[in-house]
Write a protein that holds these residues in place. Sequence first.
Motif, PDB file in Angstrom:
ATOM      1  N   VAL A   1      64.199  47.402  15.352  1.00 39.07           N
ATOM      2  CA  VAL A   1      62.919  46.831  14.645  1.00 39.07           C
ATOM      3  C   VAL A   1      63.278  45.686  14.948  1.00 39.07           C
ATOM      4  CG1 VAL A   1      62.071  45.921  13.050  1.00 39.07           C
ATOM      5  CG2 VAL A   1      62.918  47.690  12.039  1.00 39.07           C
ATOM      6  N   GLY A   2      64.895  44.499  15.290  1.00 33.92           N
ATOM      7  CA  GLY A   2      65.271  43.582  15.914  1.00 33.92           C
ATOM      8  C   GLY A   2      64.341  43.475  17.933  1.00 33.92           C
ATOM      9  N   VAL A   3      64.570  44.100  18.273  1.00 32.48           N
ATOM     10  CA  VAL A   3      64.713  44.670  19.103  1.00 32.48           C
ATOM     11  C   VAL A   3      63.369  45.029  19.768  1.00 32.48           C
ATOM     12  CG1 VAL A   3      67.302  44.646  20.020  1.00 32.48           C
ATOM     13  CG2 VAL A   3      65.507  46.533  19.874  1.00 32.48           C
ATOM     14  N   GLY A   4      62.582  45.575  19.019  1.00 34.18           N
ATOM     15  CA  GLY A   4      60.924  46.242  19.385  1.00 34.18           C
ATOM     16  C   GLY A   4      61.180  47.925  19.993  1.00 34.18           C
ATOM     17  N   MET A   5      62.168  48.128  19.391  1.00 36.02           N
ATOM     18  CA  MET A   5      62.331  49.468  19.324  1.00 36.02           C
ATOM     19  C   MET A   5      61.226  51.168  18.982  1.00 36.02           C
ATOM     20  SD  MET A   5      65.522  52.246  19.559  1.00 36.02           S
ATOM     21  CE  MET A   5      66.099  51.725  21.649  1.00 36.02           C
ATOM     22  N   TYR A   6      61.708  50.187  16.985  1.00 37.55           N
ATOM     23  CA  TYR A   6      60.675  50.906  16.197  1.00 37.55           C
ATOM     24  C   TYR A   6      59.384  49.525  15.644  1.00 37.55           C
ATOM     25  CZ  TYR A   6      65.119  53.518  15.724  1.00 37.55           C
ATOM     26  OH  TYR A   6      65.608  54.504  15.259  1.00 37.55           O
ATOM     27  N   LYS A   7      58.444  50.111  15.406  1.00 39.37           N
ATOM     28  CA  LYS A   7      57.229  49.000  15.532  1.00 39.37           C
ATOM     29  C   LYS A   7      57.507  48.694  13.563  1.00 39.37           C
ATOM     30  CE  LYS A   7      53.341  50.615  18.218  1.00 39.37           C
ATOM     31  NZ  LYS A   7      54.383  52.254  18.643  1.00 39.37           N
ATOM     32  N   SER A   8      58.114  49.171  12.841  1.00 39.62           N
ATOM     33  CA  SER A   8      58.283  48.847  11.192  1.00 39.62           C
ATOM     34  C   SER A   8      59.293  49.847  10.513  1.00 39.62           C
ATOM     35  CB  SER A   8      56.929  49.675  10.672  1.00 39.62           C
ATOM     36  OG  SER A   8      56.446  50.979  10.517  1.00 39.62           O
ATOM     37  N   PHE A   9      59.972  49.418   9.582  1.00 35.55           N
ATOM     38  CA  PHE A   9      60.664  50.523   8.541  1.00 35.55           C
ATOM     39  C   PHE A   9      60.911  51.711   8.776  1.00 35.55           C
ATOM     40  CE2 PHE A   9      62.309  45.337   8.608  1.00 35.55           C
ATOM     41  CZ  PHE A   9      63.439  46.255   8.533  1.00 35.55           C
ATOM     42  N   GLU A  10      58.835  51.305   7.863  1.00 35.74           N
ATOM     43  CA  GLU A  10      58.323  52.940   7.474  1.00 35.74           C
ATOM     44  C   GLU A  10      58.452  53.491   9.376  1.00 35.74           C
ATOM     45  OE1 GLU A  10      57.073  50.279   6.898  1.00 35.74           O
ATOM     46  OE2 GLU A  10      57.168  50.160   5.177  1.00 35.74           O
TER      47      GLU A  10
END
Length: 504
Positions: free
Chosen positions: A450-459
Motif C-alpha cells: 500500500v505504501g509504495v502503491g502496488m495496492y490501491k487500498s487495504f481491501e
Amino acid sequence: MKQYLLGIDIGTSACKIAVFEENGQVVASGNHDYQVYYPKVGWAEQNPDEWWAAVCKAVRETLKKGSIKPEDIAGVGIDGQSWSAIPMDKDGNVLANTPIWMDTRAADICKEVGGRIGEDSIFEVCGNPFKPSYTTPKILWYKKNMPEVYAQTYKILQSNSYIAYRLTGEFTQELSQGYGLHCFDMRKGVWDLDMCKALGVEPGMLPDIVPCHQVVGKVTQKAAAECGLTEGTPVVAGALDAACGTLGAGVIHPGETQEQGGQAGGMSICLDTYKADPRLILSFHAAPGQWILQGGTVGGGGVMRWLEKEFADYERIKGKELGVSSLELFNEIAEKAAPGSDGMVFLPYMSGERSPIWDENAKGVYYGLDFSKTKGHFVRAAMEGVALSLRHNIEVAEAAGATAKELRAMGGSANSLLWTQIKADVTGKKIIVPSSDTATTLGAVMLAGVGVGMYKSFEEAVEKTVVIKREHEPNQDNKKVYDENYQVYLQLYENLKAVMGRKR
C-alpha cells in the motif's frame, strides 16, 4: 518492473524473512534465531544488534534461495514483537539490552507510579493497564536503575522501528506500537504531553508518530552493504506483529477476529470504535481508522515448544525414522486422549500471565493427574489449556462490548488440525485458517504494498493475497465437556493465586 515485496518479522525467538509476489504467494523465505537472556528472576531481555545481524543473514540467504535480484524488491515492510524499550543515542548506538514483552522487572515501579498518579487516570488516556510488561515502566526502570543510560538516550524505539532505523537511518514510531506507552492518547493517536509529565517520561525521547504504511525512508548505502538489499529501496514504518498478523489473516472489518498461534497466544478483534477494558490490550490496527482489542497470553505455541524440548526425545528419534516431525507425533498421541483429557486441566501460565489476569507470579499447573494419565493426556491438556485461555480473553472482550464473530487462525499452531479444532470446540466459534505460517509477514508486506502503491487500498491487498485453506466448525458435544473444564480452569487460578504470589 519491480515485482516483489519483502517482509521482516522480529519475533521472540527468531526473525523471519519472506519475499512475496503481488498475489501473496511466497517466493522464498528464511529465518535466523537469536537469544533471549534471563539474567535475573523476572527479567527477559534481548540484544537488538543481534536482531539486526540475524536480519542481515536471513535476508541474504532468502534472496539467494529464491534467486531474487535485490533490485526487484519494490518495498520493505517490518513487523515486530510488542513492548520493547530500546534506548538509542544520537549516533544510533543501542545503549542497553531491551527488556521484552515477558519481562516483569518493573513491577514495583508500576505499583509506585500507579498509586501516585492513579491507575484509572492512566487508563483513561491510553486505554491499557499500567503493567510491567509494557514499554513505559521499562523506561522508568532505566531512569531509576540505569541513570547513565537514561541520560544518554536520544530516542526510545520499538522492535520494528529499530530495524527501520538500521535500514534507513530514520528514528520513527508508528501508530500501532504506540499502545506500549501510557502517554499515548489511544483515541487520537498522539502523544499526551500532560501524561508524559505526570509519568516522568521525557517527550523528546518519543519519535514522531506516523501511519504504519508510510514510507519512512530508503535503504542506505551502509545498510545495503550489510543486508544485501539495494540502496534506495523504500521502507515503510511497519507495525506491531499482532496487528500485521491480524491484517495478514484478512481481518480489516469490525467483528472480524484473528486468533494468534505463535509463541504467544490470544486474539485480536477488529473495532471501528474505541472500546477499552483494563483486563485486555487495546492498540490501533495497522489498517487506518481501526483499533484491535487484544487478548495477549504467554501460553501459545511456546507451550508446545517447551513440551517438545523437554519430553519428546522418543518422538524426535521416531520422527527421524518415519520422516515426520516430533510435533506431528505429539498430535497423534494427543488425539488418542478424549476431549477434556479425562479431567486433566492445564494452566498455561509459563512466564507469569498477561491478559486477562495480569499476574506476573502466575505459574503453569497440571491438575488431575493419576495413574491412568499418559503422555498424550499431557500434550492434549496443554493444547486445551491454551484454548481455555483464548476463551477467557474472548469472554472478557465480549463483556466489554466487542463481538468476536468467526476466528481467523494464524501462526504455527494453526498447522495442527487437532489443536485448531480444540480451539473451535472450546470457544464455540467457527475457525477459518488462511495461509497461517506467513500471515504476519504477509501483513507487513501489505503495508509495504500500500505504501509504495502496488495496492490501491487495504481491501484490494486482502482480496489479492489472503487465501482460505480450511475451516473448523465447533463440535457441540465436545464443547459441553470443555464447558466443565473451563469452570475448573477458572477456579484453579482463583484458588492458587495466593500460593503463586508467595515469596520464595
